[in-house]
Design a protein around this motif. Structure first.
Motif, PDB file in Angstrom:
ATOM      1  N   GLN A  75       0.824  -1.211   0.000  1.00  0.00           N
ATOM      2  CA  GLN A  75       0.000   0.000   0.000  1.00  0.00           C
ATOM      3  C   GLN A  75       0.856   1.257   0.000  1.00  0.00           C
ATOM      4  O   GLN A  75       1.747   1.437   0.814  1.00  0.00           O
ATOM      5  CB  GLN A  75      -0.920   0.050   1.217  1.00  0.00           C
ATOM      6  N   ASP A  76       0.522   2.137  -0.956  1.00  0.00           N
ATOM      7  CA  ASP A  76       1.184   3.429  -1.062  1.00  0.00           C
ATOM      8  C   ASP A  76       0.353   4.435  -0.260  1.00  0.00           C
ATOM      9  O   ASP A  76      -0.513   5.098  -0.803  1.00  0.00           O
ATOM     10  CB  ASP A  76       1.250   3.822  -2.542  1.00  0.00           C
ATOM     11  N   PHE A  77       0.614   4.500   1.044  1.00  0.00           N
ATOM     12  CA  PHE A  77      -0.134   5.408   1.925  1.00  0.00           C
ATOM     13  C   PHE A  77       0.550   6.780   1.983  1.00  0.00           C
ATOM     14  O   PHE A  77      -0.099   7.819   1.964  1.00  0.00           O
ATOM     15  CB  PHE A  77      -0.217   4.801   3.336  1.00  0.00           C
ATOM     16  N   GLY A  78       1.868   6.771   2.049  1.00  0.00           N
ATOM     17  CA  GLY A  78       2.620   8.029   2.128  1.00  0.00           C
ATOM     18  C   GLY A  78       2.444   8.840   0.845  1.00  0.00           C
ATOM     19  O   GLY A  78       2.133   8.290  -0.215  1.00  0.00           O
ATOM     20  N   VAL A  79       2.640  10.140   0.963  1.00  0.00           N
ATOM     21  CA  VAL A  79       2.491  11.015  -0.202  1.00  0.00           C
ATOM     22  C   VAL A  79       3.884  11.308  -0.770  1.00  0.00           C
ATOM     23  O   VAL A  79       4.667  12.059  -0.181  1.00  0.00           O
ATOM     24  CB  VAL A  79       1.770  12.322   0.172  1.00  0.00           C
ATOM     25  N   ALA A  80       4.192  10.672  -1.897  1.00  0.00           N
ATOM     26  CA  ALA A  80       5.489  10.888  -2.562  1.00  0.00           C
ATOM     27  C   ALA A  80       5.434  12.208  -3.327  1.00  0.00           C
ATOM     28  O   ALA A  80       4.347  12.717  -3.604  1.00  0.00           O
ATOM     29  CB  ALA A  80       5.759   9.723  -3.511  1.00  0.00           C
ATOM     30  N   PRO A  81       6.591  12.773  -3.683  1.00  0.00           N
ATOM     31  CA  PRO A  81       6.576  13.996  -4.501  1.00  0.00           C
ATOM     32  C   PRO A  81       5.795  13.754  -5.798  1.00  0.00           C
ATOM     33  O   PRO A  81       5.897  12.670  -6.385  1.00  0.00           O
ATOM     34  CB  PRO A  81       8.065  14.235  -4.803  1.00  0.00           C
ATOM     35  N   ALA A  82       5.008  14.764  -6.224  1.00  0.00           N
ATOM     36  CA  ALA A  82       4.093  14.575  -7.361  1.00  0.00           C
ATOM     37  C   ALA A  82       4.815  14.133  -8.631  1.00  0.00           C
ATOM     38  O   ALA A  82       4.259  13.391  -9.447  1.00  0.00           O
ATOM     39  CB  ALA A  82       3.307  15.858  -7.611  1.00  0.00           C
ATOM     40  N   ASP A  83       6.065  14.559  -8.796  1.00  0.00           N
ATOM     41  CA  ASP A  83       6.782  14.189 -10.024  1.00  0.00           C
ATOM     42  C   ASP A  83       7.795  13.061  -9.780  1.00  0.00           C
ATOM     43  O   ASP A  83       8.628  12.770 -10.638  1.00  0.00           O
ATOM     44  CB  ASP A  83       7.486  15.422 -10.603  1.00  0.00           C
ATOM     45  N   GLY A  84       7.728  12.423  -8.603  1.00  0.00           N
ATOM     46  CA  GLY A  84       8.688  11.354  -8.274  1.00  0.00           C
ATOM     47  C   GLY A  84       8.346  10.044  -8.963  1.00  0.00           C
ATOM     48  O   GLY A  84       7.185   9.761  -9.228  1.00  0.00           O
ATOM     49  N   THR A  85       9.373   9.256  -9.254  1.00  0.00           N
ATOM     50  CA  THR A  85       9.117   7.916  -9.795  1.00  0.00           C
ATOM     51  C   THR A  85       9.948   6.913  -9.003  1.00  0.00           C
ATOM     52  O   THR A  85      11.044   7.232  -8.537  1.00  0.00           O
ATOM     53  CB  THR A  85       9.504   7.809 -11.290  1.00  0.00           C
ATOM     54  N   ALA A  86       9.418   5.704  -8.870  1.00  0.00           N
ATOM     55  CA  ALA A  86      10.117   4.662  -8.118  1.00  0.00           C
ATOM     56  C   ALA A  86      10.285   3.433  -8.997  1.00  0.00           C
ATOM     57  O   ALA A  86       9.444   3.143  -9.854  1.00  0.00           O
ATOM     58  CB  ALA A  86       9.314   4.306  -6.864  1.00  0.00           C
ATOM     59  N   LYS A  87      11.372   2.685  -8.777  1.00  0.00           N
ATOM     60  CA  LYS A  87      11.639   1.469  -9.558  1.00  0.00           C
ATOM     61  C   LYS A  87      11.025   0.257  -8.868  1.00  0.00           C
ATOM     62  O   LYS A  87      11.116   0.129  -7.658  1.00  0.00           O
ATOM     63  CB  LYS A  87      13.147   1.240  -9.636  1.00  0.00           C
ATOM     64  N   PHE A  88      10.400  -0.610  -9.625  1.00  0.00           N
ATOM     65  CA  PHE A  88       9.958  -1.894  -9.087  1.00  0.00           C
ATOM     66  C   PHE A  88      10.013  -2.905 -10.219  1.00  0.00           C
ATOM     67  O   PHE A  88      10.167  -2.536 -11.388  1.00  0.00           O
ATOM     68  CB  PHE A  88       8.551  -1.793  -8.489  1.00  0.00           C
ATOM     69  N   SER A  89       9.902  -4.188  -9.874  1.00  0.00           N
ATOM     70  CA  SER A  89       9.982  -5.229 -10.884  1.00  0.00           C
ATOM     71  C   SER A  89       8.579  -5.613 -11.359  1.00  0.00           C
ATOM     72  O   SER A  89       7.858  -6.330 -10.654  1.00  0.00           O
ATOM     73  CB  SER A  89      10.693  -6.461 -10.295  1.00  0.00           C
ATOM     74  N   PRO A  90       8.174  -5.170 -12.550  1.00  0.00           N
ATOM     75  CA  PRO A  90       6.866  -5.585 -13.080  1.00  0.00           C
ATOM     76  C   PRO A  90       6.786  -7.108 -13.211  1.00  0.00           C
ATOM     77  O   PRO A  90       5.720  -7.689 -13.039  1.00  0.00           O
ATOM     78  CB  PRO A  90       6.797  -4.912 -14.453  1.00  0.00           C
ATOM     79  N   PHE A  91       7.938  -7.748 -13.478  1.00  0.00           N
ATOM     80  CA  PHE A  91       7.940  -9.212 -13.592  1.00  0.00           C
ATOM     81  C   PHE A  91       7.456  -9.842 -12.287  1.00  0.00           C
ATOM     82  O   PHE A  91       6.637 -10.756 -12.285  1.00  0.00           O
ATOM     83  CB  PHE A  91       9.345  -9.722 -13.942  1.00  0.00           C
ATOM     84  N   ARG A  92       7.971  -9.325 -11.164  1.00  0.00           N
ATOM     85  CA  ARG A  92       7.572  -9.898  -9.864  1.00  0.00           C
ATOM     86  C   ARG A  92       6.095  -9.644  -9.585  1.00  0.00           C
ATOM     87  O   ARG A  92       5.402 -10.488  -9.025  1.00  0.00           O
ATOM     88  CB  ARG A  92       8.404  -9.255  -8.738  1.00  0.00           C
ATOM     89  N   VAL A  93       5.609  -8.479  -9.976  1.00  0.00           N
ATOM     90  CA  VAL A  93       4.199  -8.168  -9.749  1.00  0.00           C
ATOM     91  C   VAL A  93       3.338  -9.183 -10.499  1.00  0.00           C
ATOM     92  O   VAL A  93       2.347  -9.698  -9.974  1.00  0.00           O
ATOM     93  CB  VAL A  93       3.872  -6.718 -10.186  1.00  0.00           C
ATOM     94  N   TYR A  94       3.769  -9.512 -11.723  1.00  0.00           N
ATOM     95  CA  TYR A  94       3.067 -10.540 -12.517  1.00  0.00           C
ATOM     96  C   TYR A  94       3.228 -11.926 -11.891  1.00  0.00           C
ATOM     97  O   TYR A  94       2.273 -12.614 -11.569  1.00  0.00           O
ATOM     98  CB  TYR A  94       3.613 -10.538 -13.963  1.00  0.00           C
ATOM     99  N   ARG A  95       4.489 -12.319 -11.711  1.00  0.00           N
ATOM    100  CA  ARG A  95       4.805 -13.691 -11.338  1.00  0.00           C
ATOM    101  C   ARG A  95       4.264 -14.047  -9.955  1.00  0.00           C
ATOM    102  O   ARG A  95       3.793 -15.148  -9.719  1.00  0.00           O
ATOM    103  CB  ARG A  95       6.331 -13.862 -11.367  1.00  0.00           C
ATOM    104  N   ASP A  96       4.317 -13.080  -9.045  1.00  0.00           N
ATOM    105  CA  ASP A  96       3.918 -13.345  -7.654  1.00  0.00           C
ATOM    106  C   ASP A  96       2.537 -12.768  -7.311  1.00  0.00           C
ATOM    107  O   ASP A  96       2.150 -12.726  -6.138  1.00  0.00           O
ATOM    108  CB  ASP A  96       4.969 -12.779  -6.687  1.00  0.00           C
TER     109      ASP A  96
END
Ligand SMILES: NC(=O)c1ccc[n+]([C@@H]2O[C@H](COP(=O)([O-])OP(=O)(O)OC[C@H]3O[C@@H](n4cnc5c(N)ncnc54)[C@H](O)[C@@H]3O)[C@@H](O)[C@H]2O)c1
Ligand SMILES: [Zn+2]
Ligand SMILES: [Zn+2]
Length: 344
Positions: free
Chosen positions: A253-274
């Protein structure tokens, strides 16, 4: 009466203003306490979408009813002068696509008292629509009850998460919101609750609030993955780290408020696979009444969470202290006689 006014982006003044009069179906409230949070700094810095200056800040408020506008008690309400109340600051249009589909928190004309275009509670008296006012028990601590608004946000956060008995929950950030999400996790049936914060002082507060497992890095924990991982920092590095800690079939869950123009890296493969679910949560939705009940039932350790109170004259000092990450929850008490350190 006196009011703190954000006069323009980055500017504030303490002003003498006439006491407001409640309009139709409005209630006039003598302010007891109003919490400061990151939203106030965003509003002050001109970073909050839609803010109209000048504006009296303050959206986490409690107080005592001093006058009722016409029509307040003509329908479902039963308010009287002297009632202690907490205020839901969100007002919505009731007409847009999102309002009509039950997502009032995403209203295209969303207006928060003290946030967008209506004055908030950093003044001796303020008005609120009767439908936003919630009666408290006379014995409820009116100062501590200013935590009900953030608690209502936290309950909304849990509304969009699974609440499975036996889940292991990890929360990033032991500020007000992380502490609330973590304390609710126990109520939501978690088998264990872990919390991560870079600041050991904040972890000490988590201990007082009964959070059993506390770390400055999730690497130090005795497990690698959690069923539910919640970011309550808004920090991009914390979010990237948090996403790697979610168990297969788990939730982030993304509860915190990140900077409006910020981007974060994550593995789309893991989101799919898991089969990882990523969910957002924004403010309060049908959760304020439950927050009042949970607060009055003692679901959170409010006493441990509030460290300082400030009078209106010291508003700027409070904002500075908040920006430095010092103390715990900071409050403004507009009708108090002096600023106080409640927990050194
Ligand atoms: N989604 C919503 O409805 C909602 C409502 C209220 C607040 N918020 C947001 O929630 C977040 C938390 O609010 P808060 O009042 O608790 O703020 P806070 O500043 O009091 O707490 C944030 C905590 O995160 C810690 N932290 C910062 N970077 C970290 C990192 N990389 N790793 C670990 N810990 C880190 C800090 O030390 C601090 O204790 C903010 O971004 C706020 O804007 C969201
Ligand atoms: Zn807030
Ligand atoms: Zn709307």
């Amino acid at each position: 009466m006196r009011a703190v006014v954000f006069t323009a982006e980055g500017q504030l003044s303490l002003e003498e203003r006439p006491k407001p009069t409640p309009g139709y179906k409005e209630i006039l409230i003598e302010t007891a306490a109003v919490g400061i949070c990151g939203t106030d700094t965003h509003v002050f810095d001109g970073e909050f979408e839609g803010t109209v200056f000048p504006l009296v800040p303050g959206h986490e408020a409690t107080g005592t009813i001093v006058a009722l506008g016409d029509g307040v008690n003509s329908g479902v309400f039963d308010f009287k002068v002297g009632d202690h109340v907490a205020i839901n600051p969100s007002t919505t249009c009731g007409e847009c696509e999102f309002c009509l589909n039950g997502h009032q928190n995403l209203c295209r004309f969303w207006n928060g008292l003290g946030v967008v275009a209506s004055d908030g509670a950093s003044q001796e008296y303020f008005t609120a629509p009767a439908g936003n006012v919630y009666k408290l028990k006379p014995e409820t601590d009116l100062y501590q009850a200013a935590l009900i608004e953030p608690l209502a946000c936290a309950i909304r956060g849990w509304d969009v998460l699974p609440r499975r008995i036996g889940d292991h929950v990890l929360v990033y950030g032991a500020g007000t919101m992380g502490l609330l999400m973590a304390q609710l996790a126990t109520r939501a049936g978690a088998a264990s609750v872990s919390i991560v914060d870079l600041n050991p002082d904040r972890l000490a507060v988590a201990e007082e609030c009964g959070i059993e497992l506390r770390y400055t890095s999730a690497d130090d924990a005795d497990r690698e993955k959690w069923d539910v991982v919640i970011d309550c920092t808004g920090n991009l590095r914390a979010i990237e780290d948090a996403l790697t800690r979610v168990k297969p079939a788990g939730f982030f869950q993304d509860f915190g408020v990140a900077p409006a123009d910020g981007t974060a890296k994550f593995s789309p493969f893991r989101v799919y696979r898991d089969e990882i679910s990523i969910v957002g949560t924004m403010a309060v939705l049908n959760s304020f009444g439950r927050a009042v009940e949970m607060f009055e039932a003692g679901a959170i350790n409010a006493e441990a969470m509030i460290s300082h109170s400030f009078i209106l004259d010291d508003y700027e000092e409070a904002l500075e202290l908040f920006r430095r990450g010092s103390g715990r929850k900071l409050q403004i008490r507009p009708n108090d006689t002096e600023s106080r350190v409640l927990i050194p």
